[in-house]
Scaffold this active site. Structure first.
Site, PDB file in Angstrom:
ATOM      1  N   TYR A  29      27.197  45.957  29.731  1.00  0.00           N
ATOM      2  CA  TYR A  29      27.779  44.883  30.556  1.00  0.00           C
ATOM      3  C   TYR A  29      26.963  43.600  30.400  1.00  0.00           C
ATOM      4  O   TYR A  29      27.529  42.515  30.209  1.00  0.00           O
ATOM      5  CB  TYR A  29      27.819  45.301  32.022  1.00  0.00           C
ATOM      6  CG  TYR A  29      28.271  44.173  32.931  1.00  0.00           C
ATOM      7  CD1 TYR A  29      29.612  43.813  33.004  1.00  0.00           C
ATOM      8  CD2 TYR A  29      27.353  43.457  33.691  1.00  0.00           C
ATOM      9  CE1 TYR A  29      30.031  42.768  33.813  1.00  0.00           C
ATOM     10  CE2 TYR A  29      27.762  42.410  34.512  1.00  0.00           C
ATOM     11  CZ  TYR A  29      29.097  42.072  34.558  1.00  0.00           C
ATOM     12  OH  TYR A  29      29.496  41.029  35.356  1.00  0.00           O
ATOM     13  N   GLY A  75      42.431  37.457  35.520  1.00  0.00           N
ATOM     14  CA  GLY A  75      41.931  38.334  36.572  1.00  0.00           C
ATOM     15  C   GLY A  75      42.127  37.761  37.955  1.00  0.00           C
ATOM     16  O   GLY A  75      41.265  37.894  38.820  1.00  0.00           O
ATOM     17  N   ALA A  76      43.294  37.169  38.194  1.00  0.00           N
ATOM     18  CA  ALA A  76      43.518  36.396  39.429  1.00  0.00           C
ATOM     19  C   ALA A  76      44.066  37.223  40.577  1.00  0.00           C
ATOM     20  O   ALA A  76      44.395  36.663  41.619  1.00  0.00           O
ATOM     21  CB  ALA A  76      44.472  35.236  39.130  1.00  0.00           C
ATOM     22  N   ASN A  77      44.152  38.536  40.432  1.00  0.00           N
ATOM     23  CA  ASN A  77      44.742  39.336  41.499  1.00  0.00           C
ATOM     24  C   ASN A  77      43.726  39.823  42.530  1.00  0.00           C
ATOM     25  O   ASN A  77      44.103  40.368  43.566  1.00  0.00           O
ATOM     26  CB  ASN A  77      45.501  40.535  40.925  1.00  0.00           C
ATOM     27  CG  ASN A  77      44.599  41.446  40.124  1.00  0.00           C
ATOM     28  OD1 ASN A  77      44.122  41.046  39.065  1.00  0.00           O
ATOM     29  ND2 ASN A  77      44.360  42.655  40.604  1.00  0.00           N
ATOM     30  N   SER A  78      42.410  39.615  42.274  1.00  0.00           N
ATOM     31  CA  SER A  78      41.412  40.069  43.243  1.00  0.00           C
ATOM     32  C   SER A  78      40.113  39.312  43.042  1.00  0.00           C
ATOM     33  O   SER A  78      39.922  38.620  42.039  1.00  0.00           O
ATOM     34  CB  SER A  78      41.157  41.580  43.098  1.00  0.00           C
ATOM     35  OG  SER A  78      40.574  41.866  41.831  1.00  0.00           O
ATOM     36  N   GLY A  79      39.209  39.444  44.020  1.00  0.00           N
ATOM     37  CA  GLY A  79      37.855  38.933  43.886  1.00  0.00           C
ATOM     38  C   GLY A  79      37.766  37.450  43.606  1.00  0.00           C
ATOM     39  O   GLY A  79      38.476  36.626  44.183  1.00  0.00           O
ATOM     40  N   LEU A  80      36.852  37.093  42.707  1.00  0.00           N
ATOM     41  CA  LEU A  80      36.612  35.695  42.356  1.00  0.00           C
ATOM     42  C   LEU A  80      37.871  35.019  41.829  1.00  0.00           C
ATOM     43  O   LEU A  80      38.142  33.857  42.141  1.00  0.00           O
ATOM     44  CB  LEU A  80      35.504  35.607  41.307  1.00  0.00           C
ATOM     45  CG  LEU A  80      34.131  36.139  41.702  1.00  0.00           C
ATOM     46  CD1 LEU A  80      33.251  36.295  40.459  1.00  0.00           C
ATOM     47  CD2 LEU A  80      33.452  35.216  42.705  1.00  0.00           C
ATOM     48  N   GLY A  81      38.645  35.739  41.023  1.00  0.00           N
ATOM     49  CA  GLY A  81      39.851  35.160  40.450  1.00  0.00           C
ATOM     50  C   GLY A  81      40.897  34.830  41.500  1.00  0.00           C
ATOM     51  O   GLY A  81      41.565  33.793  41.430  1.00  0.00           O
TER      52      GLY A  81
END
Length: 301
Positions: free
Chosen positions: A171, A21-27
């Site tokens: 969740y 998940g490195a394309n946005s946010g924390l990642g």
């Protein structure tokens, strides 16, 4: 280490780091900081076009690889290709996650989508990469928890939330399962005397593109809730520090759990966080591990 921040990250040259998940946010911030400190970073993303844009923004020594954690065939394909090109992996950051509102949705493999993405995909990925991680001298697996795990409960008769589905509760269960996985992985790695350590982190209440965007689809009230929620959050750069510390700080021990220190672990400087009683229960860990092996078909340790 009261003042630990991104500038405290030691030199990462020579290390191979995988961030889901490195394309946005924390990642995205995690990948950028690892690359800034010299790591070769693999951006493991479902949307490779978004991943390519993230790589352009990050610069440094990065590569983009497709990974859809909600599809076990994609997890297997990613792991096979990665290990072929990088037989030694120093760091795996299990960061990716989905937050859903609305009706129950399922993955390609028939699992509740949040549980599939947030926990089962990462369970399978970690198992498939464990040999490459064990080949590194001081490898780490970082699992991203959430403060929502503290109020969640795992119903082993309904792990896929088929009865009385509520998206926020599902969740929370998925993040509790992720937390239990990280803790149980630590127990098993220690028992096996593996050189790999399992560490956990959570970002508190952090301003990312997930929750506000979901709420905004619920009309005027949703937009109001989203805006009010943003006032209580901290910037993503601050929220990323717990997982960066878990991933890189010297002296980190297997099983440690990092999160924000302030206001009920919602914001502030990085400190050690507290697990819920259920997350720390070895019986729960053993039972979830057996269920995850059966559901994913991936066995290890």
């Amino acid at each position: 280490m009261t003042g630990w921040n991104a500038d405290s990250i030691p030199d990462q040259h020579g290390r191979i780091a995988v961030v889901t998940g490195a394309n946005s946010g924390l990642g995205l911030v995690t990948a950028a900081e690892l690359a800034r400190h010299g790591a070769h970073v693999v951006l493991a993303v479902r949307n490779t076009a978004a991943g390519a844009e993230a790589a352009r923004r990050i610069g440094g020594d990065v590569e983009v690889r497709e990974l859809d954690l909600a599809r076990l065939d994609s997890v297997h394909a990613f792991a096979t290709g990665l290990v072929s090109d990088h037989p030694v992996v120093d760091l795996l950051v299990n960061n990716a996650g989905v937050v859903l509102l609305g009706p129950r949705r399922t993955s390609a493999d028939g699992f509740e989508l949040q549980f599939a993405t947030n926990m089962l995909g990462h369970f399978a990925l970690t198992g498939l990469l464990l040999g490459a991680l064990a080949a590194a001298p001081e490898a780490r697996v970082v699992s991203l928890s959430s403060i929502t795990h503290k109020s969640a409960h795992l119903d082993f008769d309904d792990l896929m939330s088929e009865r009385g589905y509520r998206a926020p509760s599902a969740y929370g269960r998925s993040k509790l399962a992720t937390t239990v996985f990280g803790v149980e992985l630590d127990r098993r790695l220690r028992a096996a005397r593996s050189p790999v350590i399992s560490v956990l982190a959570h970002p508190g209440l952090t301003r990312t593109n997930l929750t506000p965007r979901a709420w905004e689809h619920r009309g005027r009230l949703g937009r109001v809730v989203a805006r009010l929620g943003l006032l209580a959050t901290q910037p993503v750069e601050q929220g990323t520090l717990p997982q960066l510390r878990a991933a890189t700080a010297p002296g980190v021990r297997g099983g440690q759990f990092f999160g924000p220190a302030g206001l009920f672990e919602t914001r502030g400087r990085v400190t050690e966080a507290r697990l819920s009683r259920e997350a720390a229960d070895p019986a729960v860990g053993e039972r979830l591990w057996a269920a995850a092996e059966e559901l994913t078909g991936v066995s290890y340790l």
